[in-house]
Design an enzyme around this catalytic site. Structure first.
Site, PDB file in Angstrom:
ATOM      1  N   LYS A 190      47.982   7.597  25.036  1.00  0.00           N
ATOM      2  CA  LYS A 190      48.650   8.756  24.406  1.00  0.00           C
ATOM      3  C   LYS A 190      49.848   9.212  25.219  1.00  0.00           C
ATOM      4  CE  LYS A 190      47.029  12.015  27.386  1.00  0.00           C
ATOM      5  NZ  LYS A 190      47.742  13.144  28.040  1.00  0.00           N
ATOM      6  N   THR A 247      49.773  16.029  23.492  1.00  0.00           N
ATOM      7  CA  THR A 247      50.743  15.482  24.432  1.00  0.00           C
ATOM      8  C   THR A 247      52.040  15.100  23.738  1.00  0.00           C
ATOM      9  OG1 THR A 247      48.837  14.589  25.620  1.00  0.00           O
ATOM     10  CG2 THR A 247      50.989  13.848  26.338  1.00  0.00           C
ATOM     11  N   ASN A 255      55.025  13.995  29.672  1.00  0.00           N
ATOM     12  CA  ASN A 255      55.463  12.736  29.078  1.00  0.00           C
ATOM     13  C   ASN A 255      56.426  12.978  27.917  1.00  0.00           C
ATOM     14  OD1 ASN A 255      53.760  10.520  30.489  1.00  0.00           O
ATOM     15  ND2 ASN A 255      52.314  12.166  30.069  1.00  0.00           N
TER      16      ASN A 255
END
Length: 334
Positions: A190, A247, A255
Site C-alpha cells: 500500500k 495511505t 508516501n
C-alpha cells in the site's frame, strides 16, 4: 504489563504514549541526545512536536535495559523501527531475551533480501509462535491523540490473544488473524500504491482517476499477496483496503507526499530530503517488483512507480504507459 517500545519515531512514540496510561512502558531511543531531550522536555520535538508525553512514560538509550524491563512472563516488546533496521534490532533482542514475545510495527520489504518482516524475524530468532506483526490504517498523531483506530495483529491464536489483551482498550481496537503474509504484504504494498496516487493527484487527474487507481492497486496487491501465500480475503480488511485508502488519500501520509512531490517534478532525492522521514514505499518498491517478477505476477502500477523513482520515466510518461495497456476483464461470473 511491562512493555518496551523499541524505536522513538512518530509511531513508536505514539503507541508508547497511549499504552503508558495502562501499562509500565519504556520507550527506547537509540540516540542518547534524543533520549535526553525526550526525558527533559517530555515531547518528541522531531516527530510529534504537538504531543505532550505523560510522566508515566519512561525513556532509555540502553536496549538491553529496555528489553530487561519485559523479563516477566507477561512482558511484551514492540519493535517500531523502519524495516531496514528490523534485522539488527531483532538480533540484539534475541541475544538479550531469546524467549521474548515480539511484535513488529514496520511495514515493508527488506531492500537487500526482498524479505518480509516475519522472514527476517524467523532467520534471527528461529520458528516462534509468540511473534507477529501489528498493522492497519493508523496515522501516529491520531493514535497519540486518542482518536479511534483499528489495527490487526497476526500470528498464532494464543499470541494474538495476548497482544489483544494488552492493547485493546478505549479508542484503540485490535482485531486478529493468522494470515501473517497477507497482513505484511498489505502493509508493504500500500505504501508503493500511495506514491502512485500522490503522483496522480499532483498531475490533477481528478477523483475518478484516483478511485480507479486505488481499485486497481487493491487488485494488484491482492494478486501479489496470494502468489506469496496470503488469503485474498485479508486484503478486504483493515490491513488491505483499509490501510490502502488511508495511505493513498490522507494528507498525513508520507508516501503520498513523496508521490505528490514526484508528480510536481521533484527528484526522488529531493522528495525524500524534503520529507525528512522514512517513506517505506520508496525503499520497498523495487523489492516488490523483483518478487513479483520472480512469481511472474503483473504489477503495472508498481512498475510505473519504480520507473518514476529511477528517473527512467517522467510522471506523465508513466501515466501514458498505464493508459496504453490493453483492456482486461475485471471479473468473471464463472
Amino acid at each position: 504489563m511491562n512493555i518496551a517500545v523499541l524505536g522513538a519515531g512518530a509511531w513508536g512514540t505514539a503507541i508508547a504514549a497511549v499504552l503508558s496510561a495502562r501499562h509500565s512502558v519504556v520507550l527506547y531511543a537509540r540516540n542518547p541526545d534524543q533520549c535526553a531531550q525526550l526525558a527533559r522536555d517530555r515531547v518528541n520535538a522531531r516527530y510529534l512536536p504537538s504531543l505532550a508525553l505523560s510522566g508515566s512514560l519512561h525513556f532509555t538509550d540502553d536496549l538491553h535495559g529496555a528489553v530487561k524491563h519485559t523479563a516477566s512472563d507477561s512482558g511484551l516488546i514492540l519493535v517500531a523501527t523502519p524495516t531496514a533496521e528490523l534485522r539488527s534490532i531483532v538480533r540484539d533482542v534475541s541475544e538479550s531475551a531469546p524467549d521474548a514475545t515480539l511484535v513488529w510495527l514496520c511495514k515493508g520489504f527488506e531492500q537487500s533480501t526482498g524479505q518480509l518482516p516475519h522472514q527476517i524475524v524467523r532467520e534471527e530468532m528461529g520458528e516462534r509462535v509468540d511473534t507477529g506483526p501489528l498493522s492497519g490504517p493508523s496515522f501516529a498523531i491520531e493514535v497519540a491523540c486518542g482518536l479511534p483506530t483499528a489495527l490487526t495483529v497476526a500470528g498464532a491464536p494464543d499470541f494474538c490473544e495476548r497482544v489483544t489483551e494488552a492493547l485493546h482498550a478505549g479508542a484503540l481496537r485490535i482485531y486478529s488473524t493468522d494470515d501473517v503474509v497477507g497482513v505484511e504484504v498489505g502493509g508493504a504494498v500500500k505504501n508503493v500504491m500511495a506514491i502512485a496516487t500522490g503522483i496522480s493527484d499532483a498531475l490533477d487527474l481528478g477523483l475518478n482517476a484516483r478511485a480507479a487507481l486505488i481499485t486497481r492497486s487493491l487488485a494488484e496487491m491482492t494478486r501479489f499477496g496470494v502468489a506469496l501465500g496470503a488469503r485474498a480475503e485479508t486484503f478486504m480488511g483493515l490491513t488491505g483496503i483499509g490501510d490502502l485508502i488511508l495511505t493513498a488519500t490522507g494528507d498525513l501520509s508520507r508516501n503520498r507526499k513523496v508521490g505528490l512531490a514526484l508528480g510536481r517534478g521533484a527528484t526522488i532525492e529531493a522528495a525524500v530530503a524534503d520529507l525528512g522521514q522514512v517513506a517505506e514505499g520508496v525503499r520497498s518498491a523495487h523489492a516488490v517488483l523483483a518478487r513479483a517478477r520472480q512469481c511472474q505476477i503483473e504489477m503495472p502500477i508498481t512498475e510505473a512507480v519504480c520507473a518514476v523513482i529511477d528517473g527512467a520515466l517522467t510522471p506523465s510518461e508513466a501515466l501514458h504507459a498505464l493508459l496504453a495497456r490493453e483492456p482486461k476483464v475485471e471479473a468473471r461470473l464463472s
